[in-house]
Each structure stands twice: as C-alpha cells, then as structure tokens.
Design a protein around this motif. Structure first.
Motif, PDB file in Angstrom:
ATOM      1  N   LEU A 132       0.862  -0.830   0.186  1.00  0.00           N
ATOM      2  CA  LEU A 132       0.258   0.008   0.099  1.00  0.00           C
ATOM      3  C   LEU A 132       0.871   1.318   0.478  1.00  0.00           C
ATOM      4  CD1 LEU A 132      -2.037   1.634  -0.127  1.00  0.00           C
ATOM      5  CD2 LEU A 132      -2.820   0.998   2.714  1.00  0.00           C
ATOM      6  N   ALA A 133       2.482   0.971   0.746  1.00  0.00           N
ATOM      7  CA  ALA A 133       2.606   2.071   0.495  1.00  0.00           C
ATOM      8  C   ALA A 133       3.562   2.811  -0.548  1.00  0.00           C
ATOM      9  CB  ALA A 133       3.583   1.803   1.678  1.00  0.00           C
ATOM     10  N   LYS A 134       4.195   1.741  -0.968  1.00  0.00           N
ATOM     11  CA  LYS A 134       4.385   1.462  -2.397  1.00  0.00           C
ATOM     12  C   LYS A 134       3.691   1.982  -3.397  1.00  0.00           C
ATOM     13  CE  LYS A 134       6.896  -3.010  -3.903  1.00  0.00           C
ATOM     14  NZ  LYS A 134       6.038  -3.797  -4.558  1.00  0.00           N
ATOM     15  N   VAL A 135       2.498   1.733  -3.891  1.00  0.00           N
ATOM     16  CA  VAL A 135       1.779   2.581  -4.499  1.00  0.00           C
ATOM     17  C   VAL A 135       0.801   3.744  -3.751  1.00  0.00           C
ATOM     18  CG1 VAL A 135      -0.860   2.048  -5.446  1.00  0.00           C
ATOM     19  CG2 VAL A 135       0.448   0.074  -4.875  1.00  0.00           C
ATOM     20  N   MET A 136       1.101   3.962  -3.504  1.00  0.00           N
ATOM     21  CA  MET A 136       1.013   5.539  -2.370  1.00  0.00           C
ATOM     22  C   MET A 136       2.016   6.477  -3.340  1.00  0.00           C
ATOM     23  SD  MET A 136      -1.755   5.510  -0.704  1.00  0.00           S
ATOM     24  CE  MET A 136      -2.784   5.242   0.637  1.00  0.00           C
ATOM     25  N   VAL A 137       3.452   6.115  -2.982  1.00  0.00           N
ATOM     26  CA  VAL A 137       4.622   6.669  -2.981  1.00  0.00           C
ATOM     27  C   VAL A 137       4.599   6.297  -4.914  1.00  0.00           C
ATOM     28  CG1 VAL A 137       6.951   6.549  -3.345  1.00  0.00           C
ATOM     29  CG2 VAL A 137       6.069   5.959  -1.501  1.00  0.00           C
ATOM     30  N   GLU A 138       4.846   5.494  -5.363  1.00  0.00           N
ATOM     31  CA  GLU A 138       4.646   5.333  -6.645  1.00  0.00           C
ATOM     32  C   GLU A 138       3.657   6.044  -7.721  1.00  0.00           C
ATOM     33  OE1 GLU A 138       7.944   4.859  -7.389  1.00  0.00           O
ATOM     34  OE2 GLU A 138       8.014   4.187  -6.163  1.00  0.00           O
ATOM     35  N   THR A 139       2.450   6.181  -7.251  1.00  0.00           N
ATOM     36  CA  THR A 139       1.417   6.966  -7.864  1.00  0.00           C
ATOM     37  C   THR A 139       1.262   8.639  -7.258  1.00  0.00           C
ATOM     38  OG1 THR A 139      -0.398   6.482  -5.994  1.00  0.00           O
ATOM     39  CG2 THR A 139      -0.295   5.137  -8.140  1.00  0.00           C
ATOM     40  N   GLY A 140       3.017   9.249  -7.158  1.00  0.00           N
ATOM     41  CA  GLY A 140       3.123  10.333  -6.589  1.00  0.00           C
ATOM     42  C   GLY A 140       2.008  10.841  -5.414  1.00  0.00           C
ATOM     43  N   GLY A 141       1.232  10.321  -4.296  1.00  0.00           N
ATOM     44  CA  GLY A 141      -0.205  10.604  -3.860  1.00  0.00           C
ATOM     45  C   GLY A 141      -1.020  10.963  -4.165  1.00  0.00           C
ATOM     46  N   ALA A 142      -1.862  10.691  -5.723  1.00  0.00           N
ATOM     47  CA  ALA A 142      -2.265  10.875  -6.338  1.00  0.00           C
ATOM     48  C   ALA A 142      -3.737  10.082  -5.787  1.00  0.00           C
ATOM     49  CB  ALA A 142      -2.393  10.612  -7.309  1.00  0.00           C
ATOM     50  N   ALA A 143      -4.381  11.373  -4.863  1.00  0.00           N
ATOM     51  CA  ALA A 143      -6.222  11.150  -4.426  1.00  0.00           C
ATOM     52  C   ALA A 143      -6.850   9.895  -5.773  1.00  0.00           C
ATOM     53  CB  ALA A 143      -6.994  12.140  -4.775  1.00  0.00           C
ATOM     54  N   ASP A 144      -6.582  10.066  -7.242  1.00  0.00           N
ATOM     55  CA  ASP A 144      -7.341   9.077  -7.687  1.00  0.00           C
ATOM     56  C   ASP A 144      -7.078   8.054  -7.957  1.00  0.00           C
ATOM     57  OD1 ASP A 144      -5.495   9.612  -9.766  1.00  0.00           O
ATOM     58  OD2 ASP A 144      -6.670  10.284 -11.094  1.00  0.00           O
ATOM     59  N   ALA A 145      -6.170   7.391  -7.691  1.00  0.00           N
ATOM     60  CA  ALA A 145      -5.822   6.079  -7.453  1.00  0.00           C
ATOM     61  C   ALA A 145      -6.213   5.090  -6.347  1.00  0.00           C
ATOM     62  CB  ALA A 145      -4.060   5.869  -6.707  1.00  0.00           C
ATOM     63  N   VAL A 146      -6.917   4.016  -6.775  1.00  0.00           N
ATOM     64  CA  VAL A 146      -8.087   3.268  -5.993  1.00  0.00           C
ATOM     65  C   VAL A 146      -7.344   2.165  -5.424  1.00  0.00           C
ATOM     66  CG1 VAL A 146     -10.351   2.583  -6.348  1.00  0.00           C
ATOM     67  CG2 VAL A 146      -9.643   4.505  -7.737  1.00  0.00           C
ATOM     68  N   ILE A 147      -7.362   1.898  -4.506  1.00  0.00           N
ATOM     69  CA  ILE A 147      -6.933   0.570  -3.500  1.00  0.00           C
ATOM     70  C   ILE A 147      -7.930  -0.447  -3.319  1.00  0.00           C
ATOM     71  CG2 ILE A 147      -6.012   0.173  -1.752  1.00  0.00           C
ATOM     72  CD1 ILE A 147      -3.775   2.190  -2.855  1.00  0.00           C
ATOM     73  N   VAL A 148      -7.261  -1.617  -3.810  1.00  0.00           N
ATOM     74  CA  VAL A 148      -8.380  -2.859  -4.538  1.00  0.00           C
ATOM     75  C   VAL A 148      -8.015  -4.017  -3.294  1.00  0.00           C
ATOM     76  CG1 VAL A 148      -9.442  -4.571  -5.003  1.00  0.00           C
ATOM     77  CG2 VAL A 148      -9.357  -2.469  -6.517  1.00  0.00           C
ATOM     78  N   VAL A 149      -8.046  -3.986  -2.188  1.00  0.00           N
ATOM     79  CA  VAL A 149      -7.256  -5.537  -0.831  1.00  0.00           C
ATOM     80  C   VAL A 149      -7.796  -6.252  -1.560  1.00  0.00           C
ATOM     81  CG1 VAL A 149      -7.231  -5.491   1.300  1.00  0.00           C
ATOM     82  CG2 VAL A 149      -7.169  -2.832   0.715  1.00  0.00           C
ATOM     83  N   ARG A 150      -7.215  -7.119  -1.405  1.00  0.00           N
ATOM     84  CA  ARG A 150      -6.773  -8.671  -2.219  1.00  0.00           C
ATOM     85  C   ARG A 150      -7.185  -9.521  -0.617  1.00  0.00           C
ATOM     86  NH1 ARG A 150      -4.697 -12.590  -6.734  1.00  0.00           N
ATOM     87  NH2 ARG A 150      -5.287 -14.771  -5.533  1.00  0.00           N
ATOM     88  N   LEU A 151      -8.451 -10.359  -0.358  1.00  0.00           N
ATOM     89  CA  LEU A 151      -8.538 -10.787   0.803  1.00  0.00           C
ATOM     90  C   LEU A 151      -8.435 -13.018   0.417  1.00  0.00           C
ATOM     91  CD1 LEU A 151      -9.997 -10.693   3.347  1.00  0.00           C
ATOM     92  CD2 LEU A 151     -12.435 -10.874   2.137  1.00  0.00           C
ATOM     93  N   ALA A 152      -7.982 -13.321   1.803  1.00  0.00           N
ATOM     94  CA  ALA A 152      -7.419 -14.191   1.162  1.00  0.00           C
ATOM     95  C   ALA A 152      -8.734 -15.289   1.988  1.00  0.00           C
ATOM     96  CB  ALA A 152      -6.382 -15.467   2.590  1.00  0.00           C
ATOM     97  N   THR A 153      -9.261 -16.467   0.763  1.00  0.00           N
ATOM     98  CA  THR A 153     -10.625 -17.566   0.961  1.00  0.00           C
ATOM     99  C   THR A 153     -10.271 -18.178   0.621  1.00  0.00           C
ATOM    100  OG1 THR A 153     -10.230 -17.631  -1.383  1.00  0.00           O
ATOM    101  CG2 THR A 153     -11.847 -15.692  -0.490  1.00  0.00           C
TER     102      THR A 153
END
Ligand SMILES: Cc1ncc(COP(=O)(O)O)c(C=O)c1O
Length: 411
Positions: A132-153
């Motif tokens: 999550l931290a990686k995506v936040m940094v590498e998208t330049g802190g862009a607010a329009d990046a949508v984060i989809v969390v993957r759940l283990a089943t």
C-alpha cells in the motif's frame, strides 16, 4: 510468458480452414498447430458480459495472444485484469477504448509508476501494508488511485488454490481498507476462490468473508471484485452453468451493505478462452499404450500433468489426400511429451482410437487457456503455429469418459 511484443511469433498464419482435419489435410504439420476459433471466443465473451451483472475484466495472463484479445474485444470485453507492465502495454497498444487494472498484489515500483503515469491505470490491488505504501508513493500521492484490497479465501473445490500465496486476513484487510480510505483513497475488496472452481457456493462463502471484513473496516466500498475461477468442462468435470455462479454471487451480495455506487467486478480467464482453440499434435511413436507426441508438459500441456485435467481428444488420421476423424473403438493411452525429461509425461488415461499409430494427429480441445502462455522452448520444442478454423468448439463427450470398472457384484 510469451507476450507478442517481447517474442514475436513468426508462424502466425492467416489461413482459415473448415476444421482441424482440413488443416491437417492441407499442411501435414510437423509441429503442433493451434486451431483458433474467433467466433467461439466472441460468443463466450458476449455470453459472459450479458450474464454477469457487473464489469467483466478479462484476466490477460490466461492467454495474451493478439487473436484472442481481438476476438474477446469484438465480443464486448472492454476491461482487462493485468498483472504486469507488459500485459498493460499489450492491451494499451491494441485498443483505444479499454481500461486496464493492475491486479497483481506485489508490483514493481517502476511498473506502478508507468502504469499510473503512462497508461492511465487507476486501480491497484494490495494485500500488505508495505505494498500500500509503495502504491501511494509511486502514484505520487495521487488521490484518484483506487486501492483494492485482496482478501485470502479458504481453499474450496477449485482445481488450483490461489489462496496460499496472496491475500490478507479479514483483520489485515480491514486495517488496509481503513488506512487507504483514511488517506483519501476510494477503496475496494477482491478475492480469488481458485481456478476451475466447481462449486458456486465458494463465491457466496467468500462474499460472507468480505461482508465480515467490511463490518470490521467500517468504510464505504467503491468496488467488490469476485475474481476469476469460473470453470469449463473437461473430461470427467462438468461444472454448473455460469448462471448458477451468478445466482451464488447475488446471494452473497445480498448479505452485504454496499453503497449504491459500488461497482461489481469479476476477472475470468479460463471461462472466456478455453474453448476458443484446439491444439493439433502428432504421434511420433507408439510404444504399447504410450504415445510419444510433439508437445508436452514443457510446452502447451502442463495443465494435463499438474492439474490432472483431461482435455477432450480425438485422432485425426491422414489417408491419402483425406483426413479421417476417429472417434469410435477407443482404448486408453498415456502421453509422453517431446523433451528428454522423464517428467514430461501425462498419464491420463486418455481415450483415443485403439489403433492410433505413428503419423496420426491428435486434436486436443479446450486448449485456449493456460496453454500457450505457459510454454517454454526447452530442448528446442516450442509450439508456435496458429491458424483459424471455422467449426464449433471441441468439447468433451460421454465417450471420452473413462470406462467404469464393473465389480463382480455389479455384473
Ligand atoms: C488475480 C487473478 N485474477 C484472475 C485470474 C483468472 O482466473 P481463472 O482463469 O481461473 O478465471 C487469475 C488466475 O490465476 C488471477 O490470479
């Protein structure tokens, strides 16, 4: 992975034949040949898009060949589950009206930057706080990046379990959702019940887990993504229709409190492309009931060995100028692939014409999924010849089922 722009496939042919037998009559190929059925792919895409009550993201990893992507696009697919920058590039280079989603839970930093900055990708899957931290940094802190969390089943009735490698627990997923939402991002929840999932109820159970996760997180979801796993028929495996899976998904969704604007997604691979190609291989030697063929575990056929899937098969025999299709008087055979490795064996048994012999061809159906994407050129064998054929999909029939063992009591 053999994406077309990294490894151009020299042997694409635009020739079209009535069916695989006509192709064999014309070419007598020494190498394996993929017989692609674009009309079958278009119909599979149309059916899925019409039946699934949300967005259908084709899982590019399953088959990234241009002919497959084009046919799916013609059938209405506009969204692509991509797992790497090369997959995103393939889609971007081909289509101007599609959207790619970065669905791999562990991404390279450069890949995230290029996906966001150059290809307009806005959805990123994570299952760990560091990602999550990686995506936040590498998208330049862009607010329009949508984060989809993957759940283990939990491992269900799927042939391939994908839960061991990826996925957060409900508590971990809830923490990730809260963190991303708290940082001003829209958030989603995804899972994958495993590939070739034979029980629709697995989706209902996974959605129950998602509902529990959402209760823990207390944030509004923008996306609920039920992943891939939708099965196809193989010999001995006859899954329920897609409609039953949709009903099970609806039942799971009914137990969730979702905002009206929350989108429903799925990520099918196998179900869209398996029937879209058959593979024609040649018998190089028969030793008792073992056939040495020119494709195998290191080529297109690893699913036969590692998943134990029995693909439909029939013998095509050249006789003079003609090719006969032999579908009666069957015996049981095992197959050896062309490499020198003893691992290169597919035990089956597969039911084929009892008098199959050297120089015969075998058409293998349901060969559009996880076949050519997994091939290697080990020992110099790499199937890469493609033609189009116009007949219907080659699917399993009752005659291909193993003969049941009759006990003395039953006789
Ligand atoms: C994240 C993800 N989505 C979708 C798929 C496609 O799955 P299937 O071909 O079973 O539909 C896979 C397959 O591995 C996957 O890993």
């Amino acid at each position: 992975m053999s994406l077309p722009f990294t490894a151009p496939l020299a042997a694409h042919e635009h020739a079209a034949y009535a069916d695989a037998a006509a192709m064999v009559a014309a070419l007598r190929p020494e190498q394996p040949v993929y017989c692609i059925r674009p009309h079958v792919l278009r119909e599979a895409a149309r059916h899925f898009v019409e039946t699934f009550p949300g967005k259908v993201l084709y899982a590019v990893k399953c088959n990234a060949e241009p002919a497959f992507l084009d046919a799916l696009h013609e059938g209405g697919i506009r969204h692509f589950d991509t797992a790497s920058l090369p997959e995103i590039s393939v889609v971007a280079e081909r289509f101007a009206d599609t959207t790619s989603y970065f669905m791999h839970p562990v991404k390279q930093r450069g890949g995230i930057r290029a996906a966001y900055g150059q290809h307009g990708v806005r959805h990123f899957v994570v299952d760990h706080a560091d990602e999550l931290a990686k995506v936040m940094v590498e998208t330049g802190g862009a607010a329009d990046a949508v984060i989809v969390v993957r759940l283990a089943t939990a491992r269900g009735a799927a042939v391939y379990d994908l839960g061991g490698k990826f996925g957060a627990s409900p508590a971990q997923a809830a923490a990730l959702l809260r963190q991303a939402y708290g940082a001003g991002r829209r958030v989603g929840l995804s899972f994958h019940v495993g590939s070739q999932c034979l029980t629709p109820g697995s989706y209902t159970a996974a959605l129950r887990l998602a509902a529990h996760t959402l209760d823990l997180a207390g944030v509004p979801l923008s996306v609920i993504d039920v992943g891939g796993g939708f099965p196809v028929a193989y010999v001995g495996l006859h899954p329920p229709p897609l409609e039953d899976y949709v009903a099970a998904i609806r039942a799971g969704l009914a137990g969730m409190e979702l905002p009206a604007e929350c989108e429903l997604w799925c990520e099918p691979g196998r179900a869209l492309v398996a029937a879209g190609a058959s593979l024609v291989v040649r018998v190089e030697l028969r030793r008792d009931n073992f056939l040495y063929i020119n494709d195998g575990v290191y080529g297109s056929l690893s699913d036969l060995k590692y998943a134990g899937l029995r693909f439909p098969m029939r013998v095509l025999r050249p006789v003079g100028d003609r090719v006969e299709v032999l579908e009666e008087n069957l015996g049981e055979f095992s197959l050896f692939g062309p490499t020198c490795d003893a691992v290169d064996v597919m035990e089956g048994p597969y039911r084929l014409a009892a008098d199959v012999r050297e120089g015969d061809y075998i058409e293998i159906g349901q060969a559009g999924a996880y076949t050519l994407e997994l091939r290697t050129d080990f020992n110099g064998f790499c199937p890469d010849r493609f033609v189009e054929v116009g007949d219907g999909a080659f699917l399993p029939t009752a005659e291909m089922e193993p003969v049941p063992f009759l006990s003395a009591a039953a006789e």
